[in-house]
Each structure stands twice: as structure tokens, then as C-alpha cells.
Design a protein around this motif. Structure first.
Motif, PDB file in Angstrom:
ATOM      1  N   GLY A 135       0.829  -1.202   0.000  1.00  0.00           N
ATOM      2  CA  GLY A 135       0.000   0.000   0.000  1.00  0.00           C
ATOM      3  C   GLY A 135       0.860   1.246   0.000  1.00  0.00           C
ATOM      4  N   TYR A 136       0.435   2.264   0.750  1.00  0.00           N
ATOM      5  CA  TYR A 136       1.172   3.524   0.767  1.00  0.00           C
ATOM      6  C   TYR A 136       2.388   3.483   1.688  1.00  0.00           C
ATOM      7  CZ  TYR A 136      -2.694   5.584  -1.823  1.00  0.00           C
ATOM      8  OH  TYR A 136      -3.617   5.874  -2.790  1.00  0.00           O
ATOM      9  N   GLY A 165      -6.734   7.314   1.659  1.00  0.00           N
ATOM     10  CA  GLY A 165      -5.590   7.884   0.975  1.00  0.00           C
ATOM     11  C   GLY A 165      -4.286   7.765   1.736  1.00  0.00           C
ATOM     12  N   ALA A 166      -3.246   8.342   1.151  1.00  0.00           N
ATOM     13  CA  ALA A 166      -1.895   8.209   1.681  1.00  0.00           C
ATOM     14  C   ALA A 166      -1.707   8.927   3.010  1.00  0.00           C
ATOM     15  CB  ALA A 166      -0.889   8.746   0.664  1.00  0.00           C
ATOM     16  N   GLY A 167      -2.575   9.893   3.313  1.00  0.00           N
ATOM     17  CA  GLY A 167      -2.417  10.668   4.539  1.00  0.00           C
ATOM     18  C   GLY A 167      -2.822   9.929   5.801  1.00  0.00           C
ATOM     19  N   GLU A 168      -3.545   8.814   5.677  1.00  0.00           N
ATOM     20  CA  GLU A 168      -3.978   8.051   6.842  1.00  0.00           C
ATOM     21  C   GLU A 168      -3.377   6.653   6.811  1.00  0.00           C
ATOM     22  OE1 GLU A 168      -8.010   7.985   7.995  1.00  0.00           O
ATOM     23  OE2 GLU A 168      -8.357  10.106   7.564  1.00  0.00           O
ATOM     24  N   VAL A 169      -3.224   6.086   7.988  1.00  0.00           N
ATOM     25  CA  VAL A 169      -2.617   4.764   8.083  1.00  0.00           C
ATOM     26  C   VAL A 169      -3.606   3.693   7.627  1.00  0.00           C
ATOM     27  CG1 VAL A 169      -1.524   3.087   9.604  1.00  0.00           C
ATOM     28  CG2 VAL A 169      -1.231   5.528  10.045  1.00  0.00           C
ATOM     29  N   MET A 170      -3.176   2.873   6.682  1.00  0.00           N
ATOM     30  CA  MET A 170      -3.915   1.656   6.332  1.00  0.00           C
ATOM     31  C   MET A 170      -2.888   0.548   6.190  1.00  0.00           C
ATOM     32  SD  MET A 170      -6.409  -0.318   5.715  1.00  0.00           S
ATOM     33  CE  MET A 170      -7.793   0.800   5.800  1.00  0.00           C
ATOM     34  N   HIS A 171      -2.715  -0.196   7.250  1.00  0.00           N
ATOM     35  CA  HIS A 171      -1.800  -1.320   7.256  1.00  0.00           C
ATOM     36  C   HIS A 171      -2.568  -2.627   7.071  1.00  0.00           C
ATOM     37  CE1 HIS A 171       1.434   0.983   9.751  1.00  0.00           C
ATOM     38  NE2 HIS A 171       1.803   0.913   8.506  1.00  0.00           N
ATOM     39  N   LEU A 172      -1.857  -3.675   6.751  1.00  0.00           N
ATOM     40  CA  LEU A 172      -2.473  -5.001   6.725  1.00  0.00           C
ATOM     41  C   LEU A 172      -3.088  -5.321   8.079  1.00  0.00           C
ATOM     42  CD1 LEU A 172      -2.910  -7.698   5.177  1.00  0.00           C
ATOM     43  CD2 LEU A 172      -0.703  -8.445   6.087  1.00  0.00           C
ATOM     44  N   MET A 173      -2.387  -4.947   9.157  1.00  0.00           N
ATOM     45  CA  MET A 173      -2.906  -5.234  10.489  1.00  0.00           C
ATOM     46  C   MET A 173      -4.011  -4.272  10.918  1.00  0.00           C
ATOM     47  SD  MET A 173       0.175  -6.826  12.739  1.00  0.00           S
ATOM     48  CE  MET A 173      -1.087  -7.645  13.731  1.00  0.00           C
ATOM     49  N   SER A 174      -4.402  -3.368  10.033  1.00  0.00           N
ATOM     50  CA  SER A 174      -5.585  -2.545  10.297  1.00  0.00           C
ATOM     51  C   SER A 174      -6.851  -3.380  10.229  1.00  0.00           C
ATOM     52  CB  SER A 174      -5.689  -1.394   9.289  1.00  0.00           C
ATOM     53  OG  SER A 174      -4.613  -0.498   9.420  1.00  0.00           O
ATOM     54  N   PHE A 175      -6.768  -4.559   9.553  1.00  0.00           N
ATOM     55  CA  PHE A 175      -7.986  -5.370   9.449  1.00  0.00           C
ATOM     56  C   PHE A 175      -7.781  -6.841   9.771  1.00  0.00           C
ATOM     57  CE2 PHE A 175      -6.404  -4.661   5.081  1.00  0.00           C
ATOM     58  CZ  PHE A 175      -6.168  -5.966   4.665  1.00  0.00           C
ATOM     59  N   ILE A 176      -6.604  -7.231  10.274  1.00  0.00           N
ATOM     60  CA  ILE A 176      -6.437  -8.623  10.718  1.00  0.00           C
ATOM     61  C   ILE A 176      -5.463  -8.707  11.877  1.00  0.00           C
ATOM     62  CG2 ILE A 176      -4.707  -9.023   8.902  1.00  0.00           C
ATOM     63  CD1 ILE A 176      -5.538 -12.008   8.985  1.00  0.00           C
TER      64      ILE A 176
END
Length: 275
Positions: A135-136, A165-176
Motif C-alpha cells: 500500500g502507501y 488515501g496516503a495521509g492516513e494509516v492503512m496497514h495489513l494489520m488494520s484489518f487482521i
């Protein structure tokens, strides 16, 4: 990631961190006294669970440094220094070397340009399977770099959603978050289909996070051991669902250390030893 947690690295909030919250993208300024108290209680819960807590005070002036899961990844041979996609976090891996070495964890490898990778985008499904979110914050070049750093390990990439978007954290561990060898906490609406299929193929049951508890970090849970979890207070339905699946859940208050910086209990810890 679900063995009994016996040794863990943490970094408390420091007084110098508070002035830099805006440039690091935090939601609000830290109340240092409250943040320090929250972190102390958090560490107490780790100790109550049987873990030795190793405290580092590296990188003062960087509020993100409390999220020690992201700069390094620990394997059988030692620590692999990552290269965070968030540019202001690039100095953290090197800053962690002295506390890691002092804790008896050698540096086994280091990611270099053009690879970008953050710990939050990595999930050990088992000893030989590493899931990686693209991702970002973590890019495609990280896959061969991680394969080289962990020989004999299957490194499986998954594309992450754009989300906000790129300004916020979206990690793989954000949903698992793994809860046991055969159980994981998942927000399935944005989980890749291939990931859900892999979990099913491996016989891993899923506890689903409800829609209204995703953005309050419901899926971000730290396994203290098999079916033992530490979770951010407030996600009541997620906790009920985990408990119905036989998970013993303890909660901590993290208004300062978690909600303002978008980092849950996994982010606040770097496990050094599990058995």
C-alpha cells in the motif's frame, strides 16, 4: 504471533514528543502526563500476562516512535531493520539498534532503497508464512527484500485498499490480528479475497469485527498467548465476539497513546520472544 508473549520491547511517550504531533499527522496534541500514565498501565498489563517489558527511550521528539512494531521485524535469526514508508519515521530503525542489541537481539538484515516496509503491513501466519500488505507504507520492492531477509519463508503479498488515501494509516494489520493458530480477528469488508481464502484453506476461523468498530481500531488486537488478547477499550461488540470464540480479553485505556496516533496494542509493542 500467538505464542505466549515472554519478552516485549516498548517505548514510552516522552516529553519531547508533544511539540511534533502535527508534523507527524497525529489527530490532536498529546497530554503527556495522561499519555505516560496510560502507557505505564499498558506495560503493567503486559507484565501481568507474564511478559518481561524492555523499555527504550530512543528517538526523542518523534511521537510515532512509541509504535515500535513498525520499524523492525523479528525472526529466528534476529531483527530485520525495515524502511518505513512514512518518511518522518526513516530514522527509527537505526535508533532501535542499541536497545535491541542491549536486549540480546542481533541485527540480522536491513532493508535498503528502493524497498519500503512497515511492521504493521506484516503478519506471521505461522513460522514459515509471512503475509505482507502492499500500500502507501510498504511497496512491491519489499517482497524480494523480505524473501532475502527470511530465507525459507513464503512471503505472500496482498494489495491494500486506498481507503482514505496516503495521509492516513492503512496497514495489513488494520484489518487482521491473529488470535491463535486456528483463529483470527478480521474486518472482512476490506480484506482481500485471496487472504480470506488462505485463512479458510489453513483451517483458521474468523471473528468478524462489526462495521462501526473498524475505525475505532477494533481489529487491532495483541495476542498475549493462544486465545488471550489485549485490546483497546471501547469496542464492546468486538470484545463480545472474541469472548464467544473462547478468547480471554483484557482492555486498556488508550485515548492518548492509541486513538490520537492511530496505533493500537500491536503497534505499541515489538515482541522479542514468544514460546
Amino acid at each position: 504471533m500467538t505464542g505466549a508473549l515472554k519478552r516485549v520491547l516498548v517505548r514510552p511517550p516522552l516529553a519531547e514528543d508533544g511539540a511534533h504531533w502535527r508534523e507527524h499527522g497525529w489527530r490532536a496534541a498529546l497530554d503527556h502526563a495522561v499519555a505516560a500514565a496510560e502507557h505505564e498501565i499498558f506495560c503493567g498489563l503486559l507484565e501481568d500476562a507474564g511478559a518481561e517489558v524492555v523499555v527504550s527511550r530512543h528517538d526523542p521528539g518523534n511521537p510515532d516512535a512509541i509504535y515500535v512494531y513498525d520499524p523492525v521485524l523479528v525472526g529466528n535469526e534476529g531483527a530485520v531493520l525495515l524502511r518505513p514508508g512514512k518518511e518522518r519515521r526513516r530514522r527509527e530503525p537505526a535508533a532501535l539498534v542499541p536497545p535491541l542489541v542491549a536486549a540480546g537481539v542481533p541485527v540480522a538484515a536491513e532493508l535498503e532503497e528502493p524497498a519500503l516496509a512497515e511492521g504493521g503491513d506484516t503478519v506471521w501466519l505461522d513460522e514459515r508464512t509471512l503475509l505482507v500488505g502492499i500500500g502507501y507504507r510498504t511497496n512491491e520492492a519489499a517482497i524480494p527484500a523480505l524473501q532475502a531477509a527470511f530465507p525459507g519463508v513464503a512471503v505472500i503479498p496482498y494489495d491494500l485498499p486506498h481507503w482514505s488515501g496516503a495521509g492516513e494509516v492503512m496497514h495489513l494489520m488494520s484489518f487482521i490480528s491473529p488470535l491463535d493458530r486456528d483463529l483470527a480477528l478480521v474486518y472482512p469488508r476490506i480484506a482481500p479475497v485471496r487472504l480470506l481464502r488462505l485463512l479458510a484453506e489453513r483451517g483458521i476461523d474468523v471473528v468478524e469485527v462489526p462495521d462501526d468498530e473498524f475505525e475505532s481500531q477494533g481489529p487491532n488486537v495483541l495476542a498475549l498467548g493462544p486465545r488471550r488478547a489485549l485490546a483497546l477499550d471501547g469496542n464492546v461488540e468486538t470484545r463480545r465476539r472474541m469472548e464467544r470464540a473462547g478468547v480471554d480479553v483484557v482492555v486498556y485505556r488508550g485515548d492518548e497513546i492509541s486513538r490520537k496516533g492511530d496505533g493500537g496494542p500491536t503497534c505499541l509493542t515489538r515482541p522479542l520472544l514468544r514460546v
